[in-house]
Design an enzyme around this catalytic site. Structure first.
Site, PDB file in Angstrom:
ATOM      1  N   HIS A  49      -1.024   5.110 -17.460  1.00  0.00           N
ATOM      2  CA  HIS A  49      -0.223   5.357 -18.662  1.00  0.00           C
ATOM      3  C   HIS A  49       0.489   6.695 -18.534  1.00  0.00           C
ATOM      4  CE1 HIS A  49      -4.213   3.525 -19.476  1.00  0.00           C
ATOM      5  NE2 HIS A  49      -3.511   2.570 -20.035  1.00  0.00           N
ATOM      6  N   GLU A  71     -10.316  -3.294 -19.147  1.00  0.00           N
ATOM      7  CA  GLU A  71      -9.106  -3.920 -18.607  1.00  0.00           C
ATOM      8  C   GLU A  71      -9.229  -4.261 -17.111  1.00  0.00           C
ATOM      9  OE1 GLU A  71      -5.377  -2.699 -21.213  1.00  0.00           O
ATOM     10  OE2 GLU A  71      -5.973  -1.066 -19.872  1.00  0.00           O
ATOM     11  N   HIS A  78       2.688   0.318 -23.458  1.00  0.00           N
ATOM     12  CA  HIS A  78       1.368   0.409 -22.844  1.00  0.00           C
ATOM     13  C   HIS A  78       1.342   1.312 -21.597  1.00  0.00           C
ATOM     14  CE1 HIS A  78      -2.486  -1.961 -21.590  1.00  0.00           C
ATOM     15  NE2 HIS A  78      -2.474  -0.757 -21.083  1.00  0.00           N
ATOM     16  N   HIS A 113      -3.705   0.936 -12.470  1.00  0.00           N
ATOM     17  CA  HIS A 113      -3.177   0.748 -13.822  1.00  0.00           C
ATOM     18  C   HIS A 113      -3.172   2.108 -14.498  1.00  0.00           C
ATOM     19  CE1 HIS A 113      -2.418  -0.652 -17.809  1.00  0.00           C
ATOM     20  NE2 HIS A 113      -3.593  -0.240 -18.250  1.00  0.00           N
TER      21      HIS A 113
END
Lengths: 237, 237, 237, 237
Positions: free
Chosen positions: A99, A78, A167, A97
């Site tokens: 989660h 990603e 996500h 990024h």
């Protein structure tokens, strides 16, 4: 310039390990920093759990998210998220990024991430939500193509955090310390909201209050950064 | 008097680190103690995460919350909370301002902090709520001016804890051990209330029961203090 | 008999530290064991946080909960719970009084502690609730008098656990290993119930199933005890 | 073949300790791996808490879940789960039976375990629920007989996880790494669902999205495995 590059790689590795230690990242997620002298390049680790990243694992990428030098190691699938946002946002110099479990409920339930405490003002007045399904239909929910990254960056707009449906989140900062601070305190404010919302409606900051509160003095970011570094050192020693 | 001063600074540093280790404080929040011989002065650390505070970081302040000796280090921006309350409450000799996640839901949702267990009686019969918005309109939610601190102290009145809307709590004690005990057991009782309230109405102490339960023998505070010191030593060694 | 007594004191100290390490006890709560050869006596630590108890801290008491030998150390104010129950229950040889956060919601909200998993069958088919208020009116909620302990023991009846309104729980066992197992797995089953109940009604064991499941083979208790000892050793070394 | 066998035993011991360290297993639960050259045999530890399992504790069993060589050590009473599933599912080469607190709410309340994030796709499109009561009436809820294991395996069908009412879960994998990944990320996805469901309905993946997302590249499993090994080493050193 070798030593400055070394210093950037070391800072980025520290940021990776702080964000892992403070519960923002686990085996997955990644952090990057834009090259201080060449805005068309950025630094990001090879594919590795953030807790394990050292300076030697950090590679240099162009804004198409391709490694500047050929390499044989595995890369984050990603990584286009980083190139896509650096292209769209010249003011952004660091990206994460993640989660985090503090944020995920906002990506699953009909909840709006707001600002509920002074330090939470780092979230900003508006948190857009990106749903890969809207533009790309049924996918594996990984952001791996340039057009997906462009779509995400467009949804982010001039905000500081974009939530990603089913996500996670992508967070940006003017520099690495602001980014780390924003990641940790947006998660903390999210947690506090979830704790409060279990008992009914909760109070939150007005836009005016967010604007006033978000001007953190350098001492605030320094105090927090030193604290996280110290906790990390205790753990690693 | 140098050695007594040293002992006070060391105790205050220990209280900082205990409250950090037991989850009341994180990178932010602060603890002070009034000077034992000069009620117009108090001790407080320089701007530093509580977990990192040592005796050498502790400074002396007057009741306007100004350092007694000129210094060049960064200071807590909200130190006026301490001076303001020491002015208003001669019986108070130790103060902690914190943002513990156990307490924050009470500062966000329509919840009343009550006493639900014997040790929770340290909370007292009445917990006032201060909202900076009421008197000062839109602010960054930091208490940095003398009139803001005076307002907070007035709201506290003769209570032991004042909740601060969208912010946190300020806790006072007759001495440092009582303060630490009150901070930790008010958080614990708050947590138990939150756990219970998730399943409907909960039971609580009557005012008469709070009065009876709040007379803790010295052995109770000593047992708890020794336990927290021991846990801290295990962690730090 | 000195060496057997030493061995009992060491086992009791280990049980104290296991129950602290596994989250049943914190600064407060206590564990006792009946004298193996003199049913009119029991062993209990002096007033000390359970995590800190060593064999040398263990004293011998008669069933009036008075120390057999005169001593000058502070004693647990609620030690009458132990004497009271040993008087009423000849089959009981080990007792723990605790305030675990897993159990407290059942002492505050209108919840019934049931059996929801195989190991939770150690809870038994019936968990009585004692409210000090019923018989003694407004108190500080400490069980410090003989008649309060007698009342509690009467409420316990032939059950294995008695919940105490706004207070905690008292757990009994045929021996120390059963007691530790019952304390830990009743807390775990309580936690699982709370987790499930947040989403509506939950399933539970029938009385017949509890009866079948509660006959744990010795290997089960041994496996668990060795596991907890190993975890404790890792922490203490 | 001795050294290959040693390597399998060591891997299985590592998997036991990873799953304990990551919160899937506690004092109970067990993990097995099918013999790589003899599909009619599998490896499983003697009765021991998973956190304590070393290569020397691993024994070889036939598909009736009997030890291949006579032994005098205690064995897991529920080991028939493993033999039963290896008989029914030739594609399965690793099995874990656990009672993780992330999964138990789905075994108690009327909740459906679904896929809500990319890595959660390891759960698959369908998670059957087995209730021992249906076929066997009132039992102690242990799976100890061949016909109980056969019934469980039948309910599992071609799925990857079978939930067990009032009990726990059994998870299967094509190999040990897939199994460990599936155990940990199904627990994590379950946790995220529970967190979100506390605030109302939540979103989830479609079957098509699950199918697309579940094709994890080897780098994903390797990154996670290395992370868990590293965390385990940090803890054990």
């Amino acid at each position: 310039m070798a030593s400055e590059s070394e210093s950037i790689r070391a800072s980025l590795a520290t940021a990776n390990r702080i964000l892992a230690h403070e519960g923002v990242l686990d085996a997955f997620g990644h952090v990057s920093i834009r090259h201080p002298h060449d805005p068309a390049r950025f630094f990001l680790a090879r594919s590795l759990a953030p807790e394990l990243v050292t300076a030697d694992d950090v590679l240099e990428f162009d804004l198409n998210s391709q490694p500047v030098e050929p390499c044989s190691v595995a890369l984050y699938s990603e990584r286009v998220i980083h190139g896509g946002i650096y292209q769209a946002r010249p003011d952004v110099n660091a990206i994460c990024h993640h989660h985090a479990s503090s944020i995920l409920p906002f990506c699953l339930a009909a909840l709006e991430l707001r600002v509920v405490t002074q330090l939470g003002a780092t979230i900003g007045t508006r948190v857009p939500m990106w749903d890969q399904r809207d533009e790309f239909g049924a996918t594996n929910h990984l952001v791996v193509r340039a057009d997906e990254a462009t779509s995400l960056a467009k949804c982010l707009g001039n905000a500081s955090i974009v939530l990603m449906k089913r996500h996670g989140a992508t967070v940006v900062g003017a520099d690495l310390r602001e980014l780390v601070f924003r990641c940790i305190y947006s998660c903390r404010d999210a947690d506090l909201q979830l704790r409060g919302l279990a008992y009914g409606a909760i109070d939150s900051f007005t836009d005016k209050e967010i604007e006033l509160a978000a001007k953190f003095p350098d001492a605030t970011l320094t105090r927090a950064w030193n604290y996280w570094c110290s906790r990390l050192q205790s753990k690693e020693s």
